[in-house]
Scaffold this motif. Structure first.
Motif, mmCIF file in Angstrom:
data_model
loop_
_atom_site.group_PDB
_atom_site.id
_atom_site.type_symbol
_atom_site.label_atom_id
_atom_site.label_comp_id
_atom_site.label_asym_id
_atom_site.label_seq_id
_atom_site.Cartn_x
_atom_site.Cartn_y
_atom_site.Cartn_z
ATOM 1 N N PRO A 54 1.609 -6.072 11.232
ATOM 2 C CA PRO A 54 2.631 -5.125 11.820
ATOM 3 C C PRO A 54 3.243 -5.210 13.158
ATOM 4 C CG PRO A 54 1.264 -3.810 10.178
ATOM 5 C CD PRO A 54 0.566 -5.144 10.581
ATOM 6 N N TYR A 57 6.018 -7.540 13.836
ATOM 7 C CA TYR A 57 7.316 -7.275 13.447
ATOM 8 C C TYR A 57 7.580 -5.858 13.339
ATOM 9 C CZ TYR A 57 5.998 -7.238 8.643
ATOM 10 O OH TYR A 57 5.565 -6.779 7.513
ATOM 11 N N GLY A 58 8.732 -5.294 13.649
ATOM 12 C CA GLY A 58 8.855 -3.886 13.261
ATOM 13 C C GLY A 58 8.155 -2.985 14.207
ATOM 14 N N ASP A 60 8.770 -1.598 16.858
ATOM 15 C CA ASP A 60 9.736 -0.545 17.432
ATOM 16 C C ASP A 60 10.643 0.123 16.337
ATOM 17 O OD1 ASP A 60 11.118 -2.615 16.848
ATOM 18 O OD2 ASP A 60 12.362 -2.704 18.584
ATOM 19 N N TRP A 61 10.234 -0.003 14.919
ATOM 20 C CA TRP A 61 11.023 0.535 13.979
ATOM 21 C C TRP A 61 10.587 2.055 13.830
ATOM 22 C CZ3 TRP A 61 10.817 -3.141 9.141
ATOM 23 C CH2 TRP A 61 11.391 -4.241 9.414
ATOM 24 N N THR A 62 11.689 2.757 13.344
ATOM 25 C CA THR A 62 11.427 4.148 13.215
ATOM 26 C C THR A 62 11.049 4.627 11.903
ATOM 27 O OG1 THR A 62 13.532 4.564 11.799
ATOM 28 C CG2 THR A 62 13.821 4.803 14.283
ATOM 29 N N GLU A 65 12.845 3.582 8.949
ATOM 30 C CA GLU A 65 13.116 2.230 8.781
ATOM 31 C C GLU A 65 11.935 1.687 8.107
ATOM 32 O OE1 GLU A 65 16.176 1.160 12.230
ATOM 33 O OE2 GLU A 65 14.012 1.555 12.596
ATOM 34 N N ARG A 66 10.503 1.860 8.226
ATOM 35 C CA ARG A 66 9.535 1.730 7.880
ATOM 36 C C ARG A 66 9.382 2.116 6.466
ATOM 37 N NH1 ARG A 66 6.993 3.197 12.797
ATOM 38 N NH2 ARG A 66 6.810 1.368 13.992
ATOM 39 N N LEU A 69 11.505 0.061 4.026
ATOM 40 C CA LEU A 69 11.116 -1.189 3.938
ATOM 41 C C LEU A 69 10.043 -1.262 2.481
ATOM 42 C CD1 LEU A 69 10.975 -4.141 4.335
ATOM 43 C CD2 LEU A 69 9.396 -3.596 6.454
ATOM 44 N N GLN A 80 6.329 -6.552 1.982
ATOM 45 C CA GLN A 80 7.010 -5.702 3.069
ATOM 46 C C GLN A 80 7.716 -7.459 3.594
ATOM 47 O OE1 GLN A 80 5.813 -2.879 5.667
ATOM 48 N NE2 GLN A 80 5.530 -1.665 3.678
ATOM 49 N N LEU A 84 11.708 -8.671 4.033
ATOM 50 C CA LEU A 84 12.309 -9.391 5.241
ATOM 51 C C LEU A 84 12.862 -10.696 5.023
ATOM 52 C CD1 LEU A 84 10.204 -7.684 7.874
ATOM 53 C CD2 LEU A 84 12.355 -7.022 7.129
#
Length: 121
Positions: A54, A57-58, A60-62, A65-66, A69, A80, A84
């Protein structure tokens, strides 16, 4: 299996589902439920991909958003990372077709289209 047997399962125990005959390995036991995983024999490297952690990638995702996914992965029975990769292929195809002069139209009103695809530029 009885409830007492479920409570007594230890990590490493191998159990089998009565209907599907799928065998799994217990990794944790919480008394009223256990967590178990499937294993695979991996000998042909061409059949497998390494999934990035993790942090690759991702990061800085909220949380939303996680969560999306994770839901998509569960619904499509993909990892996941597989979701993508699929999204990237679909976006690439969409972009290529637009670049070649094709048009895209959304059903519904403008507000619904904006909600679906994001604000218009």
């Amino acid at each position: 299996m009885t409830k007492d047997e479920l409570r007594g399962l230890q990590p490493g125990a191998i159990i089998r589902h009565k209907n599907s005959a799928e065998a799994v390995i217990v990794t944790a036991n919480y008394g009223d439920h256990a967590i178990a995983v499937r294993t695979h024999h991996v000998s042909n490297p061409a059949e497998w991909d390494i999934i990035p952690s993790p942090s690759e990638y991702g990061a800085d995702w909220t949380p939303v958003e996680r969560g999306v996914l994770g839901l998509l992965a569960a619904e499509q029975d993909l990892s996941q990372f597989g979701i993508l990769r699929q999204a990237l292929r679909l976006y690439q195809m969409h972009h290529r077709r637009l670049k070649n002069g094709e048009t895209v139209s959304w059903s519904g009103d403008a507000a619904r289209a904006r909600e679906f695809s994001g604000p218009e530029a």
